[in-house]
Design a protein around this motif. Structure first.
Motif, mmCIF file in Angstrom:
data_model
loop_
_atom_site.group_PDB
_atom_site.id
_atom_site.type_symbol
_atom_site.label_atom_id
_atom_site.label_comp_id
_atom_site.label_asym_id
_atom_site.label_seq_id
_atom_site.Cartn_x
_atom_site.Cartn_y
_atom_site.Cartn_z
ATOM 1 N N UNK A 90 0.913 -1.271 0.105
ATOM 2 C CA UNK A 90 0.075 -0.080 0.102
ATOM 3 C C UNK A 90 0.945 1.119 0.102
ATOM 4 N N UNK A 91 2.017 1.069 0.625
ATOM 5 C CA UNK A 91 2.891 2.155 0.806
ATOM 6 C C UNK A 91 3.687 2.443 -0.393
ATOM 7 N N UNK A 92 3.952 1.543 -1.019
ATOM 8 C CA UNK A 92 4.500 1.472 -2.617
ATOM 9 C C UNK A 92 3.580 2.196 -3.636
ATOM 10 N N UNK A 93 2.236 1.851 -3.392
ATOM 11 C CA UNK A 93 1.127 2.352 -4.311
ATOM 12 C C UNK A 93 0.901 3.704 -4.033
ATOM 13 N N UNK A 94 1.059 4.174 -2.871
ATOM 14 C CA UNK A 94 1.037 5.729 -2.598
ATOM 15 C C UNK A 94 2.145 6.630 -3.300
ATOM 16 N N UNK A 95 3.516 5.794 -3.199
ATOM 17 C CA UNK A 95 4.539 6.645 -3.480
ATOM 18 C C UNK A 95 4.660 6.771 -5.053
ATOM 19 N N UNK A 111 14.386 2.618 -7.136
ATOM 20 C CA UNK A 111 15.093 1.269 -6.291
ATOM 21 C C UNK A 111 15.975 1.781 -5.171
ATOM 22 N N UNK A 112 16.575 2.864 -5.407
ATOM 23 C CA UNK A 112 17.482 3.253 -4.321
ATOM 24 C C UNK A 112 16.726 3.652 -3.188
ATOM 25 N N UNK A 113 15.529 4.345 -3.276
ATOM 26 C CA UNK A 113 14.696 5.024 -2.366
ATOM 27 C C UNK A 113 13.724 3.923 -1.808
ATOM 28 N N UNK A 114 13.260 3.223 -2.553
ATOM 29 C CA UNK A 114 11.967 2.450 -2.369
ATOM 30 C C UNK A 114 12.290 0.977 -2.391
ATOM 31 N N UNK A 115 13.461 0.483 -2.596
ATOM 32 C CA UNK A 115 13.830 -0.936 -2.776
ATOM 33 C C UNK A 115 13.933 -1.716 -1.426
ATOM 34 N N UNK A 116 14.315 -0.759 -0.207
ATOM 35 C CA UNK A 116 14.063 -1.507 0.832
ATOM 36 C C UNK A 116 12.424 -1.922 1.216
ATOM 37 N N UNK A 117 11.479 -1.016 0.888
ATOM 38 C CA UNK A 117 10.253 -1.458 0.993
ATOM 39 C C UNK A 117 9.610 -2.788 0.263
ATOM 40 N N UNK A 118 10.210 -2.783 -0.745
ATOM 41 C CA UNK A 118 10.086 -3.951 -1.565
ATOM 42 C C UNK A 118 10.564 -5.335 -1.066
#
Length: 399
Positions: A174-179, A188-195
Motif C-alpha cells: 500500500x505504501x509503494x502504491x501511494x509513492x 529502487x535506491x529509495x524504495x527498494x527496501x520496502x519491496x
C-alpha cells in the motif's frame, strides 16, 4: 452357553415360569414337613427339611434363601411357644431341628455360590464384550478430544502467525502504491527496501502455508521407496548454499562431517529435514552465535549415522521436550514472541525421518544460552567410490 456343563438345567431356572417356581417352593414345605412328622419316631432325622431350602435357593437365589430360613426359624419358634403355653401337650422341639439350622445355612450358601459361578461363567463373554465396547468408547472420546484440541490449536496458530505477515505485506504494498501515485515512478535506491521487506514477509507466508499443506498431505502420501546413497557432506553444502540467511552468515556455520560418509535416504526428505533444522537454528538463536552441524557413525551400531544441528539459543525446557515434535507444538515463550511459526516444522521432520527408518530427538538442558541439539539417525550406505566433495573437519571453520 452350556457346552462345558454336564447338567446345565440344574442351575438354570430362567426359562421356568415364575408361577411354576413359586408353586414348587410352596408345595415343598408342607410335603417335607409331613414326611418329617410321619418318619420322626422311626428315624429321628430332620434333614428332610433341608430339601425346601435347596428348592428355594435354587429357584429364587438369596430372596428364596431368606424367605425359607426365616420361615423355618419362625415356625420352630412358634411351635416351641405353643408347646409351652398350650394344653395340647405337644411334643418337645427335637434337638435335631436346632442342629440342622447351620446345615440349612451351609446348603443355601453352597447353592447360591454355585449359581453365581454359573452366571459369571455364562455372562463372561458378554462382560468382556461390554468392557471392550467401553474401552472403545473411551478411546473414541479421547481421540475426539485430541482432535478438538489440535483443531483449536491450529486455529490459534494460524490466526496469530498469518495476521502479522499479511498485515505487514499489505502495508508495504500500500505504501509503494501511494509513492507510485505521488511520483509516477518508484526509485529502487529509495524504495527498494520496502519491496525487499514485502518480499520477506511474502516468503514467511509461503513457508507457513507450505508447512500447513505438507502436514495435510503427509498422512496421505505413501512412504517413499526412491532411496539412494548420498554423501552427507555434499547434501549439507547444497542446503547451506540455498538458504539465504545461511549464505549471508556463513561465518556462523561450523561443519564437522567426514567427506566419505554416506547415508541411505530419500533426497527430498533429507533436504527438507536439514532445511527445517537449520532455519530453526537461525530463527531462535542470537545473532552471531555459532551453529554446529555434525555427522558421525554410531559407535554402538556401525550401520547407523548420527546427524545433528547444535545451537546456543535459549534451549528447550525438559517438560516441553516430549511434545516438541507434536502437531502445532510451540513453546509458551514463543507464542507471543517475534518469531513466527505454525508448530508444524518439527512434526513434519519426525514423519520424514521415521519414513526413512530413523528417529529424531532433541537434547537440551533448558538453560538460557546452553542451546539445544537436534539429532536424527539414518541408515548408513556402503559406497566404495571416492567422493568429489570435501568437508572441513575443523569446527572453527565455516564452509
Amino acid at each position: 452357553m452350556y457346552g462345558n456343563q454336564r447338567w446345565p438345567w440344574i442351575l438354570s431356572v430362567s426359562n421356568i415360569p415364575f408361577t411354576l417356581r413359586l408353586c414348587a417352593c410352596l408345595a415343598s414345605v408342607p410335603i417335607c414337613v409331613l414326611i418329617y412328622v410321619l418318619t420322626f419316631t422311626k428315624f429321628y432325622d430332620s434333614r428332610i427339611l433341608v430339601v425346601p431350602m435347596l428348592i428355594w435357593a435354587w429357584t429364587f437365589d438369596k430372596k428364596g434363601t431368606y424367605i425359607y430360613f426365616w420361615s423355618f426359624v419362625g415356625g420352630v419358634g412358634i411351635y416351641y411357644l405353643l408347646s409351652l403355653i398350650s394344653a395340647l401337650h405337644l411334643p418337645a422341639v427335637p434337638i435335631s431341628l436346632i442342629i440342622d439350622i447351620p446345615v440349612i445355612i451351609i446348603v443355601a450358601v453352597a447353592i447360591i455360590a454355585l449359581k453365581k459361578r454359573q452366571i459369571d461363567r455364562d455372562t463372561e463373554p458378554l462382560r468382556v464384550l461390554t468392557e471392550e465396547n467401553k474401552q472403545q468408547r473411551q478411546l473414541a472420546a479421547e481421540q475426539i478430544r485430541q482432535f478438538e484440541q489440535i483443531k483449536t490449536q491450529f486455529l490459534i496458530n494460524v490466526n496469530h502467525e498469518l495476521r502479522t505477515p499479511l498485515a505487514a505485506t499489505y502495508s508495504y504494498f500500500e505504501l509503494l502504491k501511494v509513492l507510485f501515485e505521488q511520483k509516477g515512478q518508484l526509485d529502487y535506491k529509495d524504495h527498494g527496501t520496502y519491496l525487499r521487506d514485502a518480499l520477506r514477509y511474502c516468503e514467511e507466508l509461503r513457508s507457513i502455508v507450505n508447512n500447513i499443506l505438507d502436514t495435510m498431505d503427509i498422512d496421505n502420501i505413501q512412504p517413499a521407496y526412491s532411496y539412494g546413497q548420498y554423501n552427507v557432506a555434499e547434501v549439507i553444502l547444497e542446503i547451506c548454499t540455498n538458504i539465504d540467511i545461511v549464505r549471508h552468515e556463513q561465518y556462523r556455520i561450523h561443519i564437522q562431517v567426514p567427506s566419505n560418509l554416506y547415508v541411505q535416504a530419500n533426497m527430498q526428505y533429507l533436504r527438507h529435514i536439514l532445511h527445517q533444522l537449520l532455519t530453526n537454528a537461525f530463527k531462535y538463536t542470537p545473532p552471531g552465535s555459532p551453529i554446529i552441524i555434525r555427522a558421525e557413525l554410531d559407535p554402538a551400531e556401525e550401520n547407523t549415522v548420527y546427524i545433528s544441528v547444535k545451537d546456543r539459543g535459549p534451549g528447550i525446557p525438559f517438560r516441553e521436550q516430549a511434545h516438541i515434535f507434536d502437531q502445532f507444538a510451540r513453546l509458551p515463550r514463543d507464542i507471543g514472541g517475534t518469531v513466527r511459526g505454525t508448530g508444524l516444522g518439527l512434526y513434519i521432520c519426525r514423519q520424514l525421518v521415521e519414513r526413512m527408518h530413523g528417529h529424531i530427538w532433541v537434547e537440551s538442558s533448558g538453560l538460557q544460552g546452553r542451546g539445544c541439539c537436534f539429532r536424527f539417525t539414518l541408515p548408513r550406505a556402503e559406497v566404495v567410490t571416492a567422493t568429489t566433495g570435501h568437508m572441513p573437519g575443523d569446527p572453527t571453520q565455516g564452509f
